[in-house]
Design an enzyme around this catalytic site. Structure first.
Site, PDB file in Angstrom:
ATOM      1  N   ASP A 124       0.796  -1.224   0.070  1.00  0.00           N
ATOM      2  CA  ASP A 124       0.010   0.105  -0.174  1.00  0.00           C
ATOM      3  C   ASP A 124       0.851   1.243   0.095  1.00  0.00           C
ATOM      4  OD1 ASP A 124      -2.404   1.319  -0.140  1.00  0.00           O
ATOM      5  OD2 ASP A 124      -2.343   1.609   2.050  1.00  0.00           O
ATOM      6  N   HIS A 131      -4.049  14.031   0.622  1.00  0.00           N
ATOM      7  CA  HIS A 131      -4.115  13.168   1.791  1.00  0.00           C
ATOM      8  C   HIS A 131      -3.151  13.398   2.826  1.00  0.00           C
ATOM      9  CE1 HIS A 131      -5.283   9.732   4.231  1.00  0.00           C
ATOM     10  NE2 HIS A 131      -4.222   9.158   3.951  1.00  0.00           N
ATOM     11  N   GLU A 197     -10.210   4.067   3.399  1.00  0.00           N
ATOM     12  CA  GLU A 197      -9.598   4.718   2.422  1.00  0.00           C
ATOM     13  C   GLU A 197      -9.653   4.507   1.076  1.00  0.00           C
ATOM     14  OE1 GLU A 197      -5.517   3.986   3.761  1.00  0.00           O
ATOM     15  OE2 GLU A 197      -5.370   5.448   5.304  1.00  0.00           O
ATOM     16  N   GLU A 199      -9.277   4.224  -2.574  1.00  0.00           N
ATOM     17  CA  GLU A 199      -7.988   4.030  -3.159  1.00  0.00           C
ATOM     18  C   GLU A 199      -8.500   3.222  -4.536  1.00  0.00           C
ATOM     19  OE1 GLU A 199      -4.650   2.542  -1.250  1.00  0.00           O
ATOM     20  OE2 GLU A 199      -5.371   3.173   0.774  1.00  0.00           O
ATOM     21  N   ASP A 231      -9.094   0.430   1.682  1.00  0.00           N
ATOM     22  CA  ASP A 231      -8.074   0.116   2.629  1.00  0.00           C
ATOM     23  C   ASP A 231      -8.736   0.403   4.036  1.00  0.00           C
ATOM     24  OD1 ASP A 231      -5.511  -0.736   3.624  1.00  0.00           O
ATOM     25  OD2 ASP A 231      -4.546   1.199   3.736  1.00  0.00           O
ATOM     26  N   ARG A 235      -7.905   3.675  13.171  1.00  0.00           N
ATOM     27  CA  ARG A 235      -6.821   4.833  13.392  1.00  0.00           C
ATOM     28  C   ARG A 235      -6.329   4.681  14.399  1.00  0.00           C
ATOM     29  NH1 ARG A 235      -5.623   5.822   8.234  1.00  0.00           N
ATOM     30  NH2 ARG A 235      -7.641   6.435   6.954  1.00  0.00           N
ATOM     31  N   GLN A 238      -3.462   1.984  14.544  1.00  0.00           N
ATOM     32  CA  GLN A 238      -2.558   2.448  13.857  1.00  0.00           C
ATOM     33  C   GLN A 238      -1.837   3.783  14.632  1.00  0.00           C
ATOM     34  OE1 GLN A 238      -4.141   4.206  10.060  1.00  0.00           O
ATOM     35  NE2 GLN A 238      -1.817   4.825   9.531  1.00  0.00           N
ATOM     36  N   LYS A 251      -4.257  -2.103   9.829  1.00  0.00           N
ATOM     37  CA  LYS A 251      -4.677  -2.151   8.619  1.00  0.00           C
ATOM     38  C   LYS A 251      -4.431  -3.502   8.035  1.00  0.00           C
ATOM     39  CE  LYS A 251      -3.148   2.627   7.148  1.00  0.00           C
ATOM     40  NZ  LYS A 251      -4.315   2.814   5.969  1.00  0.00           N
ATOM     41  N   THR A 255      -8.955  -5.733   3.529  1.00  0.00           N
ATOM     42  CA  THR A 255      -8.818  -4.821   2.382  1.00  0.00           C
ATOM     43  C   THR A 255      -9.822  -5.195   1.414  1.00  0.00           C
ATOM     44  OG1 THR A 255      -6.488  -4.571   2.738  1.00  0.00           O
ATOM     45  CG2 THR A 255      -7.253  -3.729   0.715  1.00  0.00           C
ATOM     46  N   GLU A 362     -10.232  12.647   7.605  1.00  0.00           N
ATOM     47  CA  GLU A 362     -10.113  13.706   6.821  1.00  0.00           C
ATOM     48  C   GLU A 362     -11.421  14.470   6.734  1.00  0.00           C
ATOM     49  OE1 GLU A 362      -8.173  11.634   3.625  1.00  0.00           O
ATOM     50  OE2 GLU A 362      -7.076  13.589   3.318  1.00  0.00           O
TER      51      GLU A 362
END
Ligand code: MN
Length: 417
Positions: A124, A131, A197, A199, A231, A235, A238, A251, A255, A362
């Protein structure tokens, strides 16, 4: 260019003649095998190959429950098969398939779609500048938002292939170590900051030998196609684990990818250049031509207990700072061998306004400004029962190249003993 299969000619059809994306399907009681989406049907490639209507220049590859064997045949065979399928499906082409359509076409509504290829490895990246800037601003302030390496290297981490699943596969909220900033010690429990996420995933079709790096142009030719990729990210797990080695359990749990691999050939008319370089790149990362694609993307949220989806965000793949070809070339620069089925996540794709951000982190600015949904409910991160759907398409003249939905629902965390 139109198909005799009229459902493929509707302007809002994701799977027109120009697309021909590859996937793996089965009906109840059948073995999964390779197929191509066309209109509202799946073309059974295993049956076509068995009856000699399509050939890949060797033993059979399409009865396999994965595209890897076909991908390994290489770009010349991919082009040959695409040309043959176009001829069999277009108006005015070879009529043999049309005369025997019932033997080879199955309604999409009758099939289960499986993971389209065996994911040999998953890497990844972090190629979205907006971002990276947003996340960096939240954690380090706007002056130090971009790490010093960011404008020089397409940075990434080695993820987990084992937890890559096809769209529609639900998953449990992960448990993990959590430590609030003011807590003395971590505790173990369900993530409270579960995120998405948005992607794109690039699917490597042919590999390179160990010790033999490839150029960006060679890397581009190694890419078989692209999928949508979510993904999912915890948080809080992480945030506590990531220094200094990067994401790990935050993570590793799931996925999700879309079920159809849209080929590089289908996306060819939509090529676009990466943005102007803010710092010159080292020569091995220079692009010989446009390497990104104009693909409109959106994120939909269907909250728990509701049948109504809200589109949270719309953006475009063309906003990325690095292309998949650059990422792949960089990945081999140490001599690392890549193989058929290697999956490269682009990094979160965020535009420059909150309604174009590719993660809840975000959109809610770290939980400080929760999103309000039409029914008055709010979200900073995902609740159990929430369903997230990614969609994407490239818009042509009178047709569109779609990917199929990339969706998943959050199930409650598993109880700990
Ligand atoms: Mn990611």
């Amino acid at each position: 260019m139109t198909s005799w299969l009229t459902s493929a000619n509707a302007p809002d059809c994701d799977f027109p003649l120009q697309n021909l994306p590859y996937g793996v399907f089965s009906r109840t009681g059948e073995q999964p095998r390779c197929g191509v989406a066309i209109g509202d049907q799946v073309l059974d490639l295993a049956a076509l190959e068995r009856d000699g209507l399509v050939s890949t220049g060797g033993g059979p590859v399409f009865p396999e429950p994965a595209l890897n064997a076909f991908m390994e045949r290489g770009p010349e065979i991919w082009a040959k098969v695409r040309a043959r399928l176009m001829d069999l499906l277009r108006d005015g082409g070879n009529t043999i398939l049309r005369q025997n359509a019932d033997a080879f076409l199955i309604p999409l509504s009758d099939v289960t779609l499986h993971l389209p290829f065996k994911v040999s490895e998953y890497t990844d990246f972090y190629a979205g500048k907006q971002h990276a800037f947003n996340v960096g601003t939240m954690f380090r302030g706007p002056e130090n938002a971009l790490p010093p390496n960011w404008l020089h290297i397409p940075i990434g981490y080695n993820g987990r292939a084992s937890s890559v699943v096809v769209s529609g596969t639900d998953f449990h909220r992960p448990n993990g170590q959590l430590k609030a900033p003011d807590a003395d010690a971590p505790a173990f429990g369900p993530s409270r900051r579960l995120d998405i996420e948005l992607e794109m995933g690039a699917v490597v079709g042919t590999g390179n030998p160990m010790g033999k790096p490839v150029t960006v142009a060679e890397a581009d030719r190694m890419i078989f196609g692209y999928v949508l990729l979510n993904d999912w990210s915890a948080r809080d797990i992480q945030a506590w684990e990531y220094q200094p080695l990067g994401p790990f359990q935050g993570k590793a749990f799931c996925t999700t990818i879309s079920p159809w691999v849209v080929t590089r050939a289908a996306l060819e008319p939509f090529r676009t250049s990466t943005p102007e370089r803010e710092k010159p790149l080292l020569p091995y990362l220079a692009e010989p031509g446009p390497m990104l694609y104009d693909i409109a993307l959106e994120v939909g949220l269907t909250p728990a207990g509701s049948g109504e989806e809200t589109v949270l965000s719309r953006t475009n793949y063309s906003t990325m700072y690095y292309s998949a070809a650059q990422q792949l070339a960089h990945h081999t620069s140490s001599g690392c061998p890549m193989r058929a089925g290697d999956l490269l996540g682009s990094g979160t794709i965020s535009g420059d306004t909150p309604d174009s951000y590719g993660s809840l982190l975000e959109m809610s600015w770290g939980g400080k400004t929760p999103i309000t949904l039409p029914d008055g409910a709010t979200r900073s991160f995902l609740k159990d029962g929430d369903r997230v759907t990614l969609r994407g398409h490239a818009a042509g003249d009178g047709y569109r190249i779609g990917f199929g939905d990339c969706t998943g629902t959050v199930l409650p965390a598993l109880k700990q003993d």
